[in-house]
Design a protein around this motif. Structure first.
Motif, PDB file in Angstrom:
ATOM      1  N   GLY A 104      10.649  11.940 -12.569  1.00 21.32           N
ATOM      2  CA  GLY A 104       9.389  12.630 -12.878  1.00 21.32           C
ATOM      3  C   GLY A 104       8.247  11.667 -13.118  1.00 21.32           C
ATOM      4  N   ALA A 105       8.488  10.650 -13.966  1.00 20.84           N
ATOM      5  CA  ALA A 105       7.438   9.678 -14.255  1.00 20.84           C
ATOM      6  C   ALA A 105       7.091   8.861 -13.015  1.00 20.84           C
ATOM      7  N   ALA A 106       8.108   8.548 -12.208  1.00 18.55           N
ATOM      8  CA  ALA A 106       7.865   7.803 -10.975  1.00 18.55           C
ATOM      9  C   ALA A 106       7.013   8.632 -10.008  1.00 18.55           C
ATOM     10  N   ALA A 107       7.239   9.953 -10.010  1.00 20.39           N
ATOM     11  CA  ALA A 107       6.436  10.822  -9.149  1.00 20.39           C
ATOM     12  C   ALA A 107       4.975  10.810  -9.571  1.00 20.39           C
ATOM     13  N   GLU A 108       4.715  10.723 -10.880  1.00 21.77           N
ATOM     14  CA  GLU A 108       3.335  10.656 -11.366  1.00 21.77           C
ATOM     15  C   GLU A 108       2.655   9.377 -10.886  1.00 21.77           C
ATOM     16  N   VAL A 109       3.386   8.271 -10.894  1.00 15.78           N
ATOM     17  CA  VAL A 109       2.837   7.012 -10.388  1.00 15.78           C
ATOM     18  C   VAL A 109       2.516   7.143  -8.901  1.00 15.78           C
ATOM     19  N   ALA A 110       3.430   7.753  -8.160  1.00 19.37           N
ATOM     20  CA  ALA A 110       3.220   7.926  -6.720  1.00 19.37           C
ATOM     21  C   ALA A 110       1.994   8.777  -6.443  1.00 19.37           C
ATOM     22  N   GLU A 123      -0.629   9.216  -8.367  1.00 22.60           N
ATOM     23  CA  GLU A 123      -1.842   8.481  -8.693  1.00 22.60           C
ATOM     24  C   GLU A 123      -2.169   7.462  -7.600  1.00 22.60           C
ATOM     25  N   SER A 124      -1.118   6.801  -7.079  1.00 22.27           N
ATOM     26  CA  SER A 124      -1.327   5.823  -6.013  1.00 22.27           C
ATOM     27  C   SER A 124      -1.894   6.487  -4.763  1.00 22.27           C
ATOM     28  N   GLU A 125      -1.342   7.659  -4.423  1.00 20.64           N
ATOM     29  CA  GLU A 125      -1.808   8.358  -3.223  1.00 20.64           C
ATOM     30  C   GLU A 125      -3.233   8.854  -3.392  1.00 20.64           C
ATOM     31  N   LYS A 126      -3.554   9.345  -4.605  1.00 22.64           N
ATOM     32  CA  LYS A 126      -4.887   9.899  -4.861  1.00 22.64           C
ATOM     33  C   LYS A 126      -5.950   8.813  -4.940  1.00 22.64           C
ATOM     34  N   SER A 127      -5.626   7.714  -5.609  1.00 23.04           N
ATOM     35  CA  SER A 127      -6.618   6.665  -5.846  1.00 23.04           C
ATOM     36  C   SER A 127      -6.655   5.601  -4.760  1.00 23.04           C
ATOM     37  N   GLY A 128      -5.563   5.492  -4.021  1.00 25.93           N
ATOM     38  CA  GLY A 128      -5.475   4.432  -3.026  1.00 25.93           C
ATOM     39  C   GLY A 128      -5.070   3.101  -3.609  1.00 25.93           C
ATOM     40  N   ARG A 129      -4.824   3.061  -4.902  1.00 26.22           N
ATOM     41  CA  ARG A 129      -4.425   1.810  -5.556  1.00 26.22           C
ATOM     42  C   ARG A 129      -2.926   1.563  -5.337  1.00 26.22           C
ATOM     43  N   PRO A 130      -2.525   0.295  -5.218  1.00 26.39           N
ATOM     44  CA  PRO A 130      -1.104  -0.016  -5.016  1.00 26.39           C
ATOM     45  C   PRO A 130      -0.253   0.411  -6.213  1.00 26.39           C
ATOM     46  N   VAL A 131       0.984   0.785  -5.944  1.00 24.20           N
ATOM     47  CA  VAL A 131       1.924   1.133  -7.008  1.00 24.20           C
ATOM     48  C   VAL A 131       2.091  -0.047  -7.967  1.00 24.20           C
ATOM     49  N   ALA A 149       0.818  -1.216   0.000  1.00 24.03           N
ATOM     50  CA  ALA A 149       0.000   0.000   0.000  1.00 24.03           C
ATOM     51  C   ALA A 149       0.849   1.263   0.000  1.00 24.03           C
ATOM     52  N   SER A 150       2.150   1.111   0.158  1.00 21.14           N
ATOM     53  CA  SER A 150       3.027   2.269   0.325  1.00 21.14           C
ATOM     54  C   SER A 150       3.322   2.957  -1.009  1.00 21.14           C
ATOM     55  N   VAL A 151       3.176   4.276  -1.022  1.00 15.30           N
ATOM     56  CA  VAL A 151       3.547   5.034  -2.223  1.00 15.30           C
ATOM     57  C   VAL A 151       5.064   5.136  -2.351  1.00 15.30           C
ATOM     58  N   GLY A 152       5.776   4.778  -1.291  1.00 16.12           N
ATOM     59  CA  GLY A 152       7.229   4.813  -1.341  1.00 16.12           C
ATOM     60  C   GLY A 152       7.814   3.842  -2.346  1.00 16.12           C
ATOM     61  N   LEU A 153       7.021   2.850  -2.757  1.00 12.42           N
ATOM     62  CA  LEU A 153       7.517   1.885  -3.737  1.00 12.42           C
ATOM     63  C   LEU A 153       7.811   2.525  -5.086  1.00 12.42           C
ATOM     64  N   ALA A 154       7.173   3.670  -5.369  1.00  9.11           N
ATOM     65  CA  ALA A 154       7.418   4.354  -6.642  1.00  9.11           C
ATOM     66  C   ALA A 154       8.882   4.755  -6.790  1.00  9.11           C
ATOM     67  N   THR A 155       9.581   4.893  -5.682  1.00  5.87           N
ATOM     68  CA  THR A 155      11.002   5.262  -5.722  1.00  5.87           C
ATOM     69  C   THR A 155      11.817   4.232  -6.506  1.00  5.87           C
ATOM     70  N   LEU A 156      11.376   2.982  -6.466  1.00  9.11           N
ATOM     71  CA  LEU A 156      12.117   1.930  -7.149  1.00  9.11           C
ATOM     72  C   LEU A 156      12.112   2.117  -8.662  1.00  9.11           C
ATOM     73  N   LEU A 157      11.186   2.940  -9.161  1.00  6.11           N
ATOM     74  CA  LEU A 157      11.069   3.138 -10.605  1.00  6.11           C
ATOM     75  C   LEU A 157      11.999   4.217 -11.135  1.00  6.11           C
ATOM     76  N   ASN A 158      12.696   4.922 -10.240  1.00 10.38           N
ATOM     77  CA  ASN A 158      13.547   6.036 -10.666  1.00 10.38           C
ATOM     78  C   ASN A 158      14.520   5.634 -11.767  1.00 10.38           C
ATOM     79  N   THR A 159      15.180   4.484 -11.580  1.00  8.47           N
ATOM     80  CA  THR A 159      16.187   4.069 -12.558  1.00  8.47           C
ATOM     81  C   THR A 159      15.561   3.465 -13.816  1.00  8.47           C
ATOM     82  N   GLU A 160      14.257   3.153 -13.747  1.00  3.43           N
ATOM     83  CA  GLU A 160      13.575   2.549 -14.889  1.00  3.43           C
ATOM     84  C   GLU A 160      12.920   3.603 -15.778  1.00  3.43           C
ATOM     85  N   ILE A 161      12.221   4.553 -15.150  1.00  2.40           N
ATOM     86  CA  ILE A 161      11.433   5.520 -15.933  1.00  2.40           C
ATOM     87  C   ILE A 161      11.760   6.971 -15.582  1.00  2.40           C
ATOM     88  N   GLY A 162      12.664   7.182 -14.620  1.00  2.01           N
ATOM     89  CA  GLY A 162      13.033   8.536 -14.235  1.00  2.01           C
ATOM     90  C   GLY A 162      12.187   9.055 -13.080  1.00  2.01           C
TER      91      GLY A 162
END
Length: 458
Positions: free
Chosen positions: A413-419, A421-429, A398-411
């Motif tokens: 900025g894009a990882a922040a967008e995922v985070a 969306e996860s925080e707003k919708s409540g959906r898992p990363v 449930a943690s939005v902190g998991l989006a950090t793992l995407l930094n090296t994959e998508i950068g």
């Protein structure tokens, strides 16, 4: 009736102490607390060592020396401890306690030699039991010896708690959970890493406590009054230190400057500071344990502490983290003792720090309280701690902190967008990543596990 330099005074018939102690009992009805037991024994060891050291050059006759030694041995065996009666807050420097020891030992020696209590022949409290000594050097030495006696117990308590955290760390090294910084979701970690960090910190604190041992072994005994060595027998400081080393098993030696050991309480303050340091860490760790165990439904609930007693007089079934609440309270009291020691350390004037009785009491309390509290928390709680791995897993996903793992994959900025969306919708990363085609669920899970265990993704 006994008589001292101030005149006559009544002494209880059953007492083994004398006039000066009786006056102190009247003068200092302050705390209702008698001296620390380890302190009493340490002071008596000094009297025993002095009787040996003063007999060697013939200053103290064989009969007197042996009678004093025998009296000390009785006390060291646990007899007559109730005869040490002076309040912890007493005459400056501890003169009253010094005379309490001198009088009890003298009376025991004289009765053993066929004399009477209160008739100080052939052993006199001042001339023989206190030979070559002063309150100025016996009390600070007794404080050091007492600290040395208590120190192994405290270090053992710290190491025992560290060992238990290390055991938990090994058991939970693969239990992945959400990390938290600023009390907000952060990158994944493991419960084992958290517990191992506690163990490492406590072991480092135990090492700092151990480092205080050698300075405490440097005593001022033999300095007599004001560090002058007045009325001491030849080579007395070395001989009495050697005897104390034999009695205690510690590497006791005369300090390079005997006067300094009466002026300065630096070594006591250094030990108190090391105790404060471990106390601050314990406070933080106790707070963490209470947070991790909070719940059971509306808190973190990642760990479960053993229920040792009902938690409420009104709420049925409530169980509280009482052992770590107790440890927190103890830590706060110990911090107060350290503050008092600090004030008293700087209150020394010229040739003597007269705050020693209360300073010693504060140090002894801090050491005993912390030792007992740590042992209780370890035995009653840590050894029965359980982990709710499913709850750790649920929070992790449930943690939005998991989006950090995407930094090296998508950068970033894009990882922040995922985070967001996860925080707003409540959906898992994990779900959002898979939906956007960035990474399938199994690959994301593997990424999370590797990051939590290893701290890197390559």
């Amino acid at each position: 009736m006994e008589k001292d330099s101030l005149g006559e005074i009544r002494v209880p018939a059953a007492a083994w102490y004398g006039a000066q102690t009786a006056r102190a009992v009247i003068n200092f009805p302050i705390s209702g607390r008698r001296p620390d037991a380890d302190f009493v024994l340490s002071h008596v060891r000094i009297k025993r060592a002095a009787a040996v050291a003063n007999n060697q050059p013939g200053w103290l006759e064989d009969q007197q020396s042996q009678a004093i030694i025998a009296a000390c041995d009785k006390i060291l065996a646990g007899e007559y401890l109730e005869q040490f009666v002076v309040d912890r807050f007493q005459a400056g420097a501890g003169t009253s306690h010094n005379m309490n020891s001198n009088e009890v030992i003298a009376n025991l020696a004289n009765v053993a030699l066929g004399g009477e209590k209160g008739v100080y022949k052939p052993v006199n409290p001042n001339d023989h039991v206190n030979m070559g000594q002063s309150t100025n050097d016996t009390i600070p030495t007794a404080i050091r010896l007492t600290a040395l006696a208590k120190l192994p117990r405290l270090i053992d308590a710290v190491n025992s708690m560290a060992d238990e955290y290390a055991r938990l760390g090994a058991a939970e090294e693969d239990t992945v959970k959400s990390g938290r910084t600023h009390l907000q979701d952060a990158v994944p970690t493991t419960l084992g890493r958290e517990f191992n960090a506690y163990a490492w910190t406590l072991r480092r604190a135990a090492g700092a406590l151990e480092a205080c041992r050698e300075p405490l072994c440097q005593i001022g005994l033999g300095g007599s009054a004001a560090g002058t060595g007045l009325n001491t027998s030849p080579d007395y400081a070395r001989r009495v230190a050697a005897e104390l080393a034999t009695l205690t098993g510690e590497k006791i030696r005369p300090a390079d400057d005997l006067a300094a050991q009466m002026q300065s309480m630096h070594d006591v303050q250094r030990l108190s500071s090391a105790i404060r340091d471990v106390t601050l860490e314990l406070t933080r760790i106790s707070n963490d344990m209470r947070l991790l165990a909070s719940g059971p439904r509306t808190g973190l609930g990642e760990i479960q502490l053993p229920p040792v007693q009902p938690g409420s007089s009104i709420m049925p079934g409530k169980v509280n983290p009482v052992m770590f609440e107790m440890l927190n309270q103890t830590c706060f009291q110990v911090l107060g003792q350290d503050a008092a020691i600090g004030f008293m350390t700087q209150a020394g004037q010229l040739e003597l720090n007269v705050m020693m009785p209360a300073m010693g009491s504060a140090l002894f309390d801090a050491m005993d309280w912390l030792t007992n509290a740590m042992n209780a928390a370890t035995e009653r709680n840590l050894k029965g701690l359980k982990v709710d791995r499913e709850r750790c897993k649920a929070f992790l996903h449930a943690s939005v902190g998991l989006a950090t793992l995407l930094n090296t994959e998508i950068g970033y900025g894009a990882a922040a967008e995922v985070a967001k969306e996860s925080e707003k919708s409540g959906r898992p990363v994990r779900e959002i990543v898979a939906e956007r085609g960035l990474m399938d669920g199994d690959a994301f899970d593997a990424l999370v596990l590797k990051a939590a265990r290893d701290g890197h993704l390559d």
